[in-house]
Structure formats: structure tokens, C-alpha cells
Design an enzyme around this catalytic site. Structure first.
Site, PDB file in Angstrom:
ATOM      1  N   GLU A  47       0.823  -1.215   0.000  1.00  0.00           N
ATOM      2  CA  GLU A  47       0.000   0.000   0.000  1.00  0.00           C
ATOM      3  C   GLU A  47       0.854   1.262   0.000  1.00  0.00           C
ATOM      4  O   GLU A  47       1.893   1.312   0.643  1.00  0.00           O
ATOM      5  CB  GLU A  47      -0.933   0.028   1.213  1.00  0.00           C
ATOM      6  N   ARG A 285      -1.867  11.615 -12.301  1.00  0.00           N
ATOM      7  CA  ARG A 285      -1.330  10.324 -11.859  1.00  0.00           C
ATOM      8  C   ARG A 285      -1.096   9.450 -13.075  1.00  0.00           C
ATOM      9  O   ARG A 285      -2.014   9.283 -13.906  1.00  0.00           O
ATOM     10  CB  ARG A 285      -2.337   9.694 -10.894  1.00  0.00           C
TER      11      ARG A 285
END
Ligand SMILES: Nc1nc2c(ncn2[C@@H]2O[C@H](COP(=O)(O)OP(=O)(O)O)[C@@H](O)[C@H]2O)c(=O)[nH]1
Ligand SMILES: *[C@@H]1O[C@H](CO)[C@@H](O)[C@H](O)[C@H]1NC(C)=O
Ligand SMILES: *[C@@H]1O[C@H](CO)[C@@H](O)[C@H](O)[C@H]1NC(C)=O
Ligand SMILES: *[C@@H]1O[C@H](CO)[C@@H](O)[C@H](O)[C@H]1NC(C)=O
Ligand SMILES: [Mg+2]
Length: 421
Positions: A47, A285
Site C-alpha cells: 500500500e 497520476r
């Protein structure tokens, strides 16, 4: 004489009960020094930074409930070489103070750095619960539950025979000794763990592994936002962003109406009061998102078109771009946006040396947060955290909850998670 004997026996029994109580319940008072208990947690190594910030809020709210009964302290899990932090050396761990204002976190719930935990308690933990889903998946209707189960995913711990049944495992670069090790299948939210932790009276310290497995008690609610507001960035990062805004973007808190109170607890937000600096900010992104969310990620050309439209709409000429794209892509985008001023944050090598990928990413986020208008990327937690920051600063929601569209010319915009008190 019999009476005295009886009294002595009763007195001794009383002492024993007191003692047992103290042993069982570590919250017993010794003098006026209440014994501390520690909650440690860890997140799946895969993560990224901004989901981890979200997991902090889930666990911090669990601790908020625990401190009503006992003297709990949350141990902040150090930041390792996360997947996207390609310049961070393997095996190096950074404390939270590198990125956050730990004194500000402490105004919400008691927290300490892992290093300080080691100094105070040594490398030992009473119980570790590694969270996992149920092997059989969701079962019928939704219910909150947990059960001790065989481990179904890889973990760091191994049993060492002969040492009173302890388990050992590398945790943030330190070998931790765990007395009781359990894998726990769970479906539920942070407070689902309350009975489990309250029952575990023998362990002064409890480690929750894979903490992202549990959901928020109330995402976007009052306590979510209180914890979120306490997560202020470290001063050295704020100052860097302030310098950059001033020098490159003609932006400062007085003109932008983004001044904040010294203590976040004194903040009462007036929605729409923030103006923002004279630029639009874009979080573009790329990297793994191009593969994973192909249709929702624009080509550079489509991104440039959307940015141009926004600049016209906002009557601005400057765009600040935060991106994880390679330099060539940024150059291409600049070319596509010729006629406009396109700004990108490049740290001084000394700054980079000190704060690395994580520090730069935060400066990018702060600069994005202070723009007149922000547009982010589809389902990026990096963008979500910027949106929250803008909520806290008091921007009108129209300037915050926006995303770049991918293949389609118009697309569903992000949910408006507005701040509540
Ligand atoms: N400096 C910088 N880093 C970024 C940017 N976008 C992504 N990254 C890096 O890539 C990571 C993305 O992972 P994460 O935080 O999980 O956000 P998400 O994957 O977008 O939901 C960030 O933590 C940064 O390290 C950006 O605009 N600027
Ligand atoms: C570990 O588990 C055993 C057996 O359930 C229990 O007797 C013991 O008190 C536990 N120790 C701690 C520190 O939790
Ligand atoms: C757009 O900005 C320019 C320069 O800042 C200003 O002179 C002009 O009045 C603005 N136009 C509108 C429609 O706001
Ligand atoms: C915000 O957006 C909505 C929907 O597009 C629009 O109706 C409203 O007028 C906008 N408000 C402001 C202050 O721009
Ligand atoms: Mg991620």
C-alpha cells in the site's frame, strides 16, 4: 485473637485481589502513574503513502475509543521503502516527524514514534493479531465478526521453539518478540476490534497487522475529520511549499485567504472563504494507473486539452502540475500547453537528500491544495488527500472535487466528501 487472624486473612486476600487485578488489568494505578498500554499497527507492504494515511485515521479512532477505558498510546509505524519511493534505500525507515507534525497528532490522541516505543518498552509485544478476510469470502448478509483462524496470507513471523512459545518477526527493521501470535479473520470496522482488545488484559502492547483490512467507523464523519485535521504536515515541508508558492506562483496565505490557526482545534471553517493562489493545480497520476485504470487515465494530449479549458474558464494563465510521470512526459505536456506558464516542483538536491520521495510528494500536495482550482486523477488517494486539505482550508467545493477524464469527454466526478464538525 481469632478476630485479628480473620482481619489479617481478609487483608491479605484483599491485597491478593488487588494484585491479581493489577496483573490482569494493566491499567491499575501505581502511585499516580497510570500504566501505559501501546497499540501498534502495520499495513500491507504494497500500500502507498496516501492509503496509509487513511488507515491511520481508522486506527486513531479505535484508540480514541480505547483511551476512554485505559491509558493507550498509538505507536506510529515507520515509513519504509514504499513501492513508489524508488529513491529510498531498502531497509531504511523514516519516522513520522519527517512528514507530519507529531505534536499536532498528539493533540488528538496520544502517539509516539516506534523508536521511542523501543526505548521505553524494548522490542517486545504481548499479542499480535494479523488481520485477514475470511477464507470463504463474504458470508451471506453483512455482520461484524472476527474469529481466530489459520493464517491465509504471508506474514513476517515465525515460531521459535524453546523460548516460551514466542514468535519473532522483522517489523520496521527490528526483530520483535511476540508472546501470543494470532491470525484473525475479520469483517467489520475499526471498532469491531474493541471487545477483542478489551478482553486481552494480559498484553500491555498489542500489534494489529494488515490493519487496512478493517473499514472506517464512519468515513467522512465528525471523528474522521477531527483525526484528519490533526494530521498536519511537518513544518520543514510546509515552509518549503510556502517558499515555492511565493517564488514561482505568486501565492501566499494572506492574499490567497488560506491562513490557518496555530492549533487545528481552534479552526472553524468558512466554506468558500478561501480564494487560492493565481494558478490551477493538476494532479496527473500516471505510472501504474495507466495500466490499472486505462480508460479513466487521459493521454497527455487529452490532459492538456482539459487543462487549457480550465485555464480559460478560470481566466488564469498558470498551471501547476504534480505528477509521477517521467520527465519526458512532463516536457511533452509543457509543449502541448505552450502559451501558458507550466510549473513543476523540483527540489534542491539538499532538500531531496533529507526528505526524499515522500517529502517531495507532500510539497506537491501542499502546492496543489492552495490553488484557485484543483483537478485530480480518478480514484487516486493522492488526489483524495489534496481534496481533504482543500476542505480544511475552506475552498468552495466546485474548485476541489474535480478529476481529469480519460477516454470519455465527460465523466463522473468525485464524490464530495465535505468537512463536518
Ligand atoms: N511527487 C509526487 N509523487 C507522486 C505524485 N503522484 C503519485 N506520486 C507518488 O506515488 C505514490 C502514489 O501512491 P499512493 O500514495 O498510494 O496514491 P495513489 O496510488 O494515487 O492512490 C505517492 O505516495 C507518491 O510517492 C505526484 O504528483 N507527485
Ligand atoms: C497468551 O495466551 C495464553 C493462552 O491463551 C494466556 O494464558 C496468556 O496470558 C497470554 N499472554 C499474553 C501476554 O497475552
Ligand atoms: C481576466 O484576467 C485579466 C488579468 O488578470 C483581467 O484583466 C480580466 O478582467 C479578467 N477577465 C474576467 C472576465 O474576469
Ligand atoms: C457550483 O457548481 C454547480 C454545478 O455545476 C453550479 O450550479 C453552481 O452555481 C456552482 N457554484 C459556484 C459558486 O460556482
Ligand atoms: Mg496506491
Amino acid at each position: 485473637m481469632r478476630k485479628v487472624g480473620e482481619i489479617v486473612v481478609i487483608f491479605l486476600a484483599f491485597l491478593m485481589v488487588q494484585n491479581v487485578k493489577c496483573e490482569l488489568k494493566d491499567s491499575c494505578e501505581r502511585g499516580d502513574q497510570k500504566i501505559k498500554r501501546y497499540l501498534l499497527y502495520d499495513v500491507n507492504p504494497g500500500e502507498g503513502f496516501n492509503l496509509r494515511r487513511d488507515v491511520y485515521i481508522r486506527i486513531a479512532n479505535l484508540v480514541r475509543k480505547l483511551i476512554k477505558v485505559d491509558n493507550w498510546v498509538l505507536v506510529l509505524p515507520p515509513w519504509g521503502n514504499l513501492y513508489h519511493w524508488q529513491n529510498v534505500q531498502y531497509g531504511l525507515y523514516a519516522p513520522w516527524k519527517n512528514f507530519f507534525d507529531v505534536a499536532s497528532l498528539n493533540k488528538w490522541i496520544p502517539v509516539i514514534e516506534f523508536d521511542d516505543y523501543l526505548k521505553a518498552e524494548g522490542s517486545k509485544v504481548g499479542s499480535a493479531y494479523i488481520l485477514q478476510h475470511y477464507a470463504e469470502g463474504w458470508t451471506g448478509r453483512w455482520e461484524e465478526k472476527y474469529d481466530k483462524k489459520p493464517c491465509i496470507q504471508k506474514h513476517n513471523f515465525h515460531h521459535r521453539v524453546g523460548l516460551d512459545g514466542s514468535w519473532f518477526g522483522q517489523t520496521w527493521g527490528t526483530e520483535i518478540q511476540v508472546q501470543n501470535f494470532t491470525c484473525l479473520s475479520i469483517q467489520g470496522q475499526a471498532s469491531t476490534l474493541l471487545p477483542l482488545i478489551k478482553q486481552d488484559l494480559k498484553s500491555r502492547s498489542i500489534l494489529i497487522g494488515r490493519a487496512e483490512t478493517i473499514l472506517h467507523d464512519e468515513y467522512g464523519g465528525k471523528w474522521y475529520w477531527a483525526a484528519r485535521q490533526s494530521m498536519r504536515f511537518a513544518n520543514h515541508l510546509q515552509e518549503e511549499a510556502t517558499r515555492f508558492r511565493k517564488n514561482q506562483l505568486d501565492s501566499d496565505d494572506v492574499h490567497d485567504k488560506t491562513e490557518v490557526k496555530e492549533d487545528w482545534r481552534d479552526t472553524k471553517i468558512k466554506r468558500g472563504a478561501a480564494v487560492g493562489g493565481p494558478y490551477i493545480s493538476v494532479h496527473l497520476r500516471r505510472k501504474d494507473f495507466i495500466r490499472a485504470r486505462g480508460d479513466e487515465v487521459p493521454t497527455l494530449k487529452r490532459a492538456a486539452q482539459q487543462i487549457k479549458n480550465l485555464l480559460k474558464k478560470e481566466n488564469l494563465t498558470t498551471a501547476f502540475i504534480a505528477t509521477d510521470a517521467p520527465t519526458e512526459d512532463f516536457q511533452d505536456l509543457t509543449t502541448l500547453l505552450s502559451g501558458y506558464k507550466v510549473v513543476h516542483y523540483e527540489p534542491h538536491p539538499d532538500f531531496f537528500q533529507l526528505w526524499n520521495d515522500g517529502g517531495i510528494a507532500i510539497v506537491d500536495q501542499i502546492v496543489c491544495s492552495h490553488a484557485r482550482y484543483f483537478i485530480g486523477s480518478y480514484e487516486s488517494t493522492f488526489s483524495f488527500r489534496i481534496q481533504e486539505e482543500r476542505e480544511i482550508l475552506g475552498f468552495h467545493e466546485n474548485t476541489t472535487f474535480n478529476r481529469l477524464c480519460g477516454k470519455k469527454a465527460s465523466c463522473e466526478q468525485p464524490a464530495k466528501w465535505r468537512i463536518v464538525y
